[in-house]
Scaffold this motif. Sequence first.
Motif, PDB file in Angstrom:
ATOM      1  N   PHE A  93     -76.812 -50.601 -40.064  1.00 17.01           N
ATOM      2  CA  PHE A  93     -76.265 -49.307 -39.666  1.00 17.01           C
ATOM      3  C   PHE A  93     -75.413 -48.711 -40.780  1.00 17.01           C
ATOM      4  CE2 PHE A  93     -73.087 -46.958 -36.766  1.00 17.01           C
ATOM      5  CZ  PHE A  93     -73.806 -45.780 -36.861  1.00 17.01           C
ATOM      6  N   LEU A  94     -74.615 -49.527 -41.449  1.00 19.12           N
ATOM      7  CA  LEU A  94     -73.769 -49.033 -42.529  1.00 19.12           C
ATOM      8  C   LEU A  94     -74.611 -48.464 -43.671  1.00 19.12           C
ATOM      9  CD1 LEU A  94     -71.100 -51.913 -42.646  1.00 19.12           C
ATOM     10  CD2 LEU A  94     -71.053 -49.799 -41.305  1.00 19.12           C
ATOM     11  N   LYS A  95     -75.740 -49.076 -43.942  1.00 22.65           N
ATOM     12  CA  LYS A  95     -76.639 -48.549 -44.974  1.00 22.65           C
ATOM     13  C   LYS A  95     -77.343 -47.288 -44.496  1.00 22.65           C
ATOM     14  CE  LYS A  95     -77.531 -52.851 -47.457  1.00 22.65           C
ATOM     15  NZ  LYS A  95     -78.558 -53.795 -47.947  1.00 22.65           N
ATOM     16  N   PHE A  96     -77.719 -47.274 -43.229  1.00 22.25           N
ATOM     17  CA  PHE A  96     -78.384 -46.114 -42.635  1.00 22.25           C
ATOM     18  C   PHE A  96     -77.522 -44.858 -42.777  1.00 22.25           C
ATOM     19  CE2 PHE A  96     -78.898 -43.413 -38.840  1.00 22.25           C
ATOM     20  CZ  PHE A  96     -80.253 -43.123 -38.890  1.00 22.25           C
ATOM     21  N   ILE A  97     -76.214 -45.004 -42.572  1.00 22.66           N
ATOM     22  CA  ILE A  97     -75.310 -43.852 -42.669  1.00 22.66           C
ATOM     23  C   ILE A  97     -75.387 -43.239 -44.059  1.00 22.66           C
ATOM     24  CG2 ILE A  97     -72.921 -43.067 -42.450  1.00 22.66           C
ATOM     25  CD1 ILE A  97     -72.500 -45.581 -40.611  1.00 22.66           C
ATOM     26  N   GLY A  98     -75.353 -44.083 -45.080  1.00 29.34           N
ATOM     27  CA  GLY A  98     -75.457 -43.580 -46.435  1.00 29.34           C
ATOM     28  C   GLY A  98     -76.791 -42.921 -46.711  1.00 29.34           C
ATOM     29  N   SER A  99     -77.839 -43.452 -46.087  1.00 26.40           N
ATOM     30  CA  SER A  99     -79.177 -42.901 -46.301  1.00 26.40           C
ATOM     31  C   SER A  99     -79.341 -41.510 -45.702  1.00 26.40           C
ATOM     32  CB  SER A  99     -80.228 -43.849 -45.709  1.00 26.40           C
ATOM     33  OG  SER A  99     -80.191 -45.103 -46.351  1.00 26.40           O
ATOM     34  N   LEU A 100     -78.498 -41.153 -44.748  1.00 29.13           N
ATOM     35  CA  LEU A 100     -78.575 -39.827 -44.137  1.00 29.13           C
ATOM     36  C   LEU A 100     -78.179 -38.708 -45.104  1.00 29.13           C
ATOM     37  CD1 LEU A 100     -76.994 -40.494 -40.612  1.00 29.13           C
ATOM     38  CD2 LEU A 100     -79.388 -39.945 -41.066  1.00 29.13           C
ATOM     39  N   ARG A 101     -77.570 -39.056 -46.216  1.00 26.79           N
ATOM     40  CA  ARG A 101     -77.021 -38.024 -47.097  1.00 26.79           C
ATOM     41  C   ARG A 101     -78.094 -37.127 -47.722  1.00 26.79           C
ATOM     42  NH1 ARG A 101     -73.032 -41.392 -50.880  1.00 26.79           N
ATOM     43  NH2 ARG A 101     -74.650 -42.958 -50.502  1.00 26.79           N
ATOM     44  N   GLU A 102     -79.216 -37.697 -48.104  1.00 23.68           N
ATOM     45  CA  GLU A 102     -80.236 -36.880 -48.772  1.00 23.68           C
ATOM     46  C   GLU A 102     -80.661 -35.707 -47.899  1.00 23.68           C
ATOM     47  OE1 GLU A 102     -84.772 -37.120 -50.609  1.00 23.68           O
ATOM     48  OE2 GLU A 102     -83.981 -38.790 -49.433  1.00 23.68           O
ATOM     49  N   MET A 103     -81.046 -35.998 -46.650  1.00 22.80           N
ATOM     50  CA  MET A 103     -81.461 -34.932 -45.749  1.00 22.80           C
ATOM     51  C   MET A 103     -80.259 -34.138 -45.261  1.00 22.80           C
ATOM     52  SD  MET A 103     -84.724 -35.422 -45.775  1.00 22.80           S
ATOM     53  CE  MET A 103     -85.425 -34.554 -44.389  1.00 22.80           C
ATOM     54  N   GLY A 104     -79.126 -34.822 -45.078  1.00 22.96           N
ATOM     55  CA  GLY A 104     -77.936 -34.163 -44.561  1.00 22.96           C
ATOM     56  C   GLY A 104     -77.363 -33.118 -45.492  1.00 22.96           C
ATOM     57  N   ARG A 105     -77.540 -33.291 -46.792  1.00 25.62           N
ATOM     58  CA  ARG A 105     -77.093 -32.270 -47.751  1.00 25.62           C
ATOM     59  C   ARG A 105     -77.926 -31.006 -47.606  1.00 25.62           C
ATOM     60  NH1 ARG A 105     -77.487 -36.941 -52.217  1.00 25.62           N
ATOM     61  NH2 ARG A 105     -75.410 -37.884 -51.970  1.00 25.62           N
ATOM     62  N   ILE A 106     -79.216 -31.193 -47.371  1.00 26.07           N
ATOM     63  CA  ILE A 106     -80.094 -30.036 -47.194  1.00 26.07           C
ATOM     64  C   ILE A 106     -79.697 -29.261 -45.942  1.00 26.07           C
ATOM     65  CG2 ILE A 106     -82.473 -29.328 -46.753  1.00 26.07           C
ATOM     66  CD1 ILE A 106     -83.354 -31.802 -48.365  1.00 26.07           C
ATOM     67  N   THR A 107     -79.474 -29.977 -44.842  1.00 33.46           N
ATOM     68  CA  THR A 107     -79.077 -29.316 -43.594  1.00 33.46           C
ATOM     69  C   THR A 107     -77.738 -28.609 -43.761  1.00 33.46           C
ATOM     70  OG1 THR A 107     -80.303 -30.906 -42.248  1.00 33.46           O
ATOM     71  CG2 THR A 107     -78.536 -29.692 -41.163  1.00 33.46           C
ATOM     72  N   ALA A 108     -76.784 -29.253 -44.424  1.00 38.87           N
ATOM     73  CA  ALA A 108     -75.472 -28.628 -44.637  1.00 38.87           C
ATOM     74  C   ALA A 108     -75.607 -27.333 -45.421  1.00 38.87           C
ATOM     75  CB  ALA A 108     -74.549 -29.598 -45.381  1.00 38.87           C
ATOM     76  N   ARG A 109     -76.423 -27.351 -46.446  1.00 39.25           N
ATOM     77  CA  ARG A 109     -76.579 -26.178 -47.315  1.00 39.25           C
ATOM     78  C   ARG A 109     -77.393 -25.079 -46.650  1.00 39.25           C
ATOM     79  NH1 ARG A 109     -78.978 -28.659 -51.036  1.00 39.25           N
ATOM     80  NH2 ARG A 109     -81.130 -28.027 -50.599  1.00 39.25           N
ATOM     81  N   GLU A 110     -78.556 -25.437 -46.083  1.00 35.16           N
ATOM     82  CA  GLU A 110     -79.477 -24.407 -45.597  1.00 35.16           C
ATOM     83  C   GLU A 110     -79.084 -23.859 -44.234  1.00 35.16           C
ATOM     84  OE1 GLU A 110     -83.534 -25.606 -45.833  1.00 35.16           O
ATOM     85  OE2 GLU A 110     -83.473 -25.922 -48.000  1.00 35.16           O
TER      86      GLU A 110
END
Length: 772
Positions: free
Chosen positions: A402-419
């Motif tokens: 789970f701790l690794k999964f959270i970090g992995s969310l960043r790639e897609m999460g940056r796109i959602t934050a920006r767009e």
Amino acid sequence: MKSTINKTALLLIIILFVACSTTDKTVKEQPLKIWFEQSTKKWNEGLPIGNGSLGAMVYGTSAKEVICLNEETIWTGEKRYDRDNKKAGPEVIKKIQQMVFDGKYVEAEEFLTTNLLAKRFPTGTMTNQMLADLFVERQGFDSVANFRRELDLNTAVQTTQFEKDGISYTRECFSSFPGKAMVIKYSADKKGAISLSASIKRNKNTNIELTNNSIHFSEHVGNGMGVKFNSTIHFETKGGKTEAKNGKIVVSDANELVIRIVGASDYRGGNPKQICADNLKNALADDYKELLSEHVTDYRSLFKRLNFTISDGDGEDLPTDKRLQKVKDGAVDNYLTQVQYQFGRYLLISSSRPGTMPANLQGIWVNGFKPPWNSDYHININIQMNYWMAEMTNLAECHEPFLKFIGSLREMGRITARETYGCGGFVAHHTSDAWLATAAFGRARYGMWPMGAAWCCQHLYTHYEYTEDKEYLSEHAYPIMKEAAQFFVDFMIPHPKTGMLVTSPSVSPENNFMTAEGEVATVSYGCTMDRAIILELYRNCIKSAEILGIEDAFIDTLKSQVTKIPPLQIGSDGRLMEWMEEFEEPYPGHRHISHLYALHPSNQISKERTPELFDAAKKTIEYRLANGGGHTGWSRAWIINFWARLLEAEKAHENIIALQQKSTLPNLLDVHPPFQIDGNFGVVSGITEMLMQSHDGKINLLPALPSAWPNGSIKGLRARGGFEVDIEWENEKLKLATIRATTSGKFRIYSNGALSKVISLKKGESMNWKDN
């Protein structure tokens, strides 16, 4: 993420410990078994096994056994970068915010549903699917005697036994983490007695190939839009023969049969066919006894770290389903509670190991191709609840996926934050999947909730609190938390009247309120849960920076914003307010109790520091329950944790019983309904918090011990600050506590609700504590 321990050294130590303990005849291990006197044709009454990635639900009858196979990476879909609504953006957000501040809540919801939320399909989450059903059939075995099926939690081995025509038959089944294979053994007390046929079923797109001793099958799932997988089921006999006939492997007149199952997909890259071949080759290099010994040693190195006893009974007098039925009829069964507690730890070990994906809504146990809620990752409480118990019950390694999964969310999460928002940092909403979805989608009452990543970040700091590993904090946790906080630095805006910083648009997860015009609405601003999560995230970032010696403008910004976030509010009826305004609630017994986040899993509310909020939280939960709350398994489990934090021992225990009576299947799996595993995990953290709490720099012993548990012990708990704790009690009073330091530190020790002493321990030291 760098491991926080030397795993090889630890494993060697634990193996030696287990070996020594098993030869000590003076120590009797308490049986921990889920067992039945009858078979079942229901999947959700089966017995689950798993090694973190390869699992099965075992059920069926003596004549036709079903082993529903699972492999964690069998997912439809693919990573997509177009999930966010293309209409969204900063101007859309501004328009929604203006509607909200103007009190046009329903209009704001309608507008954002079209212009901000993506449609659920195809841009929502994808689906986790079962690997296949393995059918094992025996002719003439419809009627048998002395049937018994059981799951031994001490060994993680599932066994079925029965008699037929004077012959005793046994089937043992386990899934080995070190062996990377599932192993099934059929035996009898008479030579040549094992005759059966085996076949698999998945769907019309599955490629199935049989040899004389193997079933090979593969598929590109999701009709070509998903992972590609391969699996092999290998049959090895002593005596007799195996042959492929009419789409089945037929075993005739064998003395013994050992089945080895491997499976893999291309989810992480690599050739799944070659991975299966390599894993099978390794599994075939060891005989059954060696595979079993290796599996049990590995499993016990985690499971036996903690022992929990509140009953002198061993549970062998009554099958589990009958014990549970007695509880449903009004009895209290402490042995059943012990088993339920350790079953939750068993399930986490079996569904979440280093190198695997995190446990999803059903752990790794999926039935069919369209499981409830896609068997995905709901990050608006469910996945978090899965891991509340990981650190405190001494299963830190199981937390890692789970701790690794959270970090992995960043790639897609940056796109959602920006767009979607025009913000920096990263964000995730209520649901994700194997492809790390972060978009807002579906309906506003659940989809318009950009708090998922921020809540997940609590676990990053929690892991540090238990380990005090500064390297982990610097390299893994803090960078992720900082990026999650950056989103809210950009997203929050001043309220036009008060100037205080609020989130907008905002929802309290899956709940609604009544507007002044009598309409049902869900979108507003600055919901209580938002504020509590953001305050915790900011403060954890600030504390991390202090620990790591970081001084920069970003931390200054967080410190400034903390002072501008509205505090938690108490309504005119004395309850904690769920929204910024005192709205009427159309569903006063709603299953989500999100505005109590500050009580649990956070610790912003306590009897000592915030007595008024503490009393308001108590009134809040009482009101929810009085109006029908706690009607789903996971919600009831959360309520147990609330009552533990409120130091209400009897009410916490009442809700354990209610969970057993209303939301527990005969095999002790939790039901939402249907089956959903978070309740199994949530009850473990709740019971643990009844016996020990370790926030606020103190170790609180027996803070919510109910009268139903007058005598008992729990040994091997973990406390924040790097401590391991054993507790024994008699006649509802502390008898002895032993505290061992894995790092140097100090803490306040509380017992019987009062401060007893401030203790300092160096790494490796221990102390015993008795109340005077």
